[in-house]
Design an enzyme around this catalytic site. Structure first.
Site, short mmCIF file in Angstrom:
data_model
loop_
_atom_site.label_atom_id
_atom_site.label_comp_id
_atom_site.label_asym_id
_atom_site.label_seq_id
_atom_site.Cartn_x
_atom_site.Cartn_y
_atom_site.Cartn_z
N ALA A 252 1.73 -15.23 0.00
CA ALA A 252 0.87 -16.37 -0.55
C ALA A 252 -0.59 -16.34 -0.59
O ALA A 252 -1.40 -16.28 -1.50
CB ALA A 252 1.20 -17.64 -0.07
N ASP B 188 -0.87 -3.05 -3.05
CA ASP B 188 -0.33 -2.40 -1.71
C ASP B 188 -1.74 -2.41 -0.86
O ASP B 188 -2.45 -1.61 -1.58
CB ASP B 188 0.66 -1.44 -1.92
CG ASP B 188 1.28 -1.18 -0.33
OD1 ASP B 188 2.15 -2.27 -0.04
OD2 ASP B 188 1.06 -0.30 0.42
N GLY C 233 -4.53 -12.33 7.63
CA GLY C 233 -4.38 -10.99 7.94
C GLY C 233 -5.36 -10.55 8.90
O GLY C 233 -5.36 -11.06 9.91
N ARG D 115 -9.88 -5.17 -2.34
CA ARG D 115 -9.18 -5.86 -3.41
C ARG D 115 -10.08 -6.52 -4.75
O ARG D 115 -9.58 -6.15 -5.92
CB ARG D 115 -8.37 -6.99 -3.16
CG ARG D 115 -7.47 -7.95 -4.05
CD ARG D 115 -6.51 -8.84 -3.33
NE ARG D 115 -5.56 -8.33 -2.19
CZ ARG D 115 -5.80 -8.03 -0.91
NH1 ARG D 115 -6.47 -8.98 -0.40
NH2 ARG D 115 -4.85 -7.65 -0.40
P1 ITT Z 1 3.58 -7.96 -0.38
O1 ITT Z 1 4.04 -6.72 -0.26
O2 ITT Z 1 4.74 -8.90 -0.83
O3 ITT Z 1 2.50 -8.27 -1.38
P2 ITT Z 1 2.81 -7.84 2.18
O4 ITT Z 1 1.65 -8.94 3.18
O5 ITT Z 1 3.86 -7.33 2.79
O6 ITT Z 1 2.95 -8.62 0.81
P3 ITT Z 1 1.33 -5.24 2.10
O7 ITT Z 1 2.69 -4.70 2.17
O8 ITT Z 1 0.22 -4.69 1.06
O9 ITT Z 1 1.72 -6.86 1.74
O10 ITT Z 1 0.70 -5.21 3.41
C1 ITT Z 1 -0.56 -5.43 3.64
C2 ITT Z 1 -0.98 -5.61 5.07
O11 ITT Z 1 -2.39 -5.78 5.35
C3 ITT Z 1 -0.45 -7.07 5.60
O12 ITT Z 1 -0.22 -7.19 6.93
C4 ITT Z 1 -1.61 -7.92 5.13
O13 ITT Z 1 -1.89 -9.20 5.79
C5 ITT Z 1 -2.93 -7.03 5.37
N1 ITT Z 1 -4.04 -7.26 4.45
C6 ITT Z 1 -3.82 -6.87 3.17
N2 ITT Z 1 -4.83 -7.31 2.58
C7 ITT Z 1 -5.92 -7.99 3.46
C8 ITT Z 1 -7.06 -8.60 3.36
O14 ITT Z 1 -7.64 -8.94 2.42
N3 ITT Z 1 -7.27 -9.10 4.56
C9 ITT Z 1 -6.59 -8.97 5.68
N4 ITT Z 1 -5.61 -8.42 5.86
C10 ITT Z 1 -5.28 -7.77 4.69
#
Ligand code: ITT
Length: 202
Positions: free
Chosen positions: A10, A65, A149, A175
């Protein structure tokens, strides 16, 4: 034009919508079945998610991703960023593990980068793909209450992502860069004006 977002995160959805809206791209959540992220790169995993969601919805779907690559850990957690502390771990647990692994790493060796791979899959099999990178470092302790995250431990220009406003983060983030490149590619491809685009079929 409206694109369905292939994410179950989300916070990520909120950022995708926030960054894309002013670029003329409307966003709606995609209803799709979870797909196993078996790719060895961010780009491969973004493609897997975008194509799965496109198959399930019949709509053009965008996936992100992303992950954190830490030099002192040989690029880890990388594509395993979400699963770094186990399948059902919390953000706090992932951060705790990262800081533990880096306990003995001195300041000058705490360099890292956040990477975002964006893939948009179209029902006719075409894809558009971009990537964004933000160079920074890993803090010794979490700081700041914004974002999600790893934001409280990823530092850029003296602030963690979590200490930045949404606008500040989007201006420098992995991003933000990937999505601005994606919007430019969309313009170039003519998709936003209802024109077709040659090539890139998969
Ligand atoms: P979806 O695959 O459903 O999109 P996900 O959270 O599993 O969701 P990813 O597989 O791309 O997404 O994993 C990305 C990881 O990196 C996840 O633990 C995120 O919290 C972290 N992450 C990604 N972008 C971030 C950001 O802008 N700031 C902090 N953490 C980030």
């Amino acid at each position: 034009m409206t694109f369905a977002m292939a994410t179950h995160n989300a916070h990520k959805l909120e950022e995708l919508a926030r960054i894309l809206r002013p670029l003329g791209v409307q966003v709606t959540p995609a209803e799709y079945r979870e797909v196993e992220e078996t790719g060895g790169t961010f780009a491969e995993n973004a493609r897997l998610k975008a194509q799965a969601a496109c198959r399930d919805t019949g709509l053009p779907c965008v996936a992100d991703d992303s992950g954190l690559m830490v030099d002192a850990l040989g690029g880890a957690p990388g594509v395993y960023s979400a699963r770094y502390a186990g399948e059902h771990a919390t953000d706090a647990q992932r951060i705790e593990k990262l800081l533990r692994e880096m306990e003995t790493v001195p300041e000058e060796k705490r360099t890292a980068r956040f990477v975002s791979a964006i893939c948009c899959a179209f029902p006719d099999g075409r894809t558009l793909e971009t990537e964004g990178v933000c160079e920074g470092s890993v803090a010794r302790a979490p700081s700041g209450a914004g974002g999600f995250g790893y934001d409280p431990v990823f530092c850029v220009g003296g602030k963690t992502y979590a200490e930045m406003s949404a606008e500040e983060k989007d201006a420098v983030s992995h991003r933000g860069k990937a999505l601005r490149a994606f919007a430019a590619l969309l313009q170039e491809s003519g998709v936003l004006n209802g024109e077709g685009k040659e090539g890139d079929a998969c």
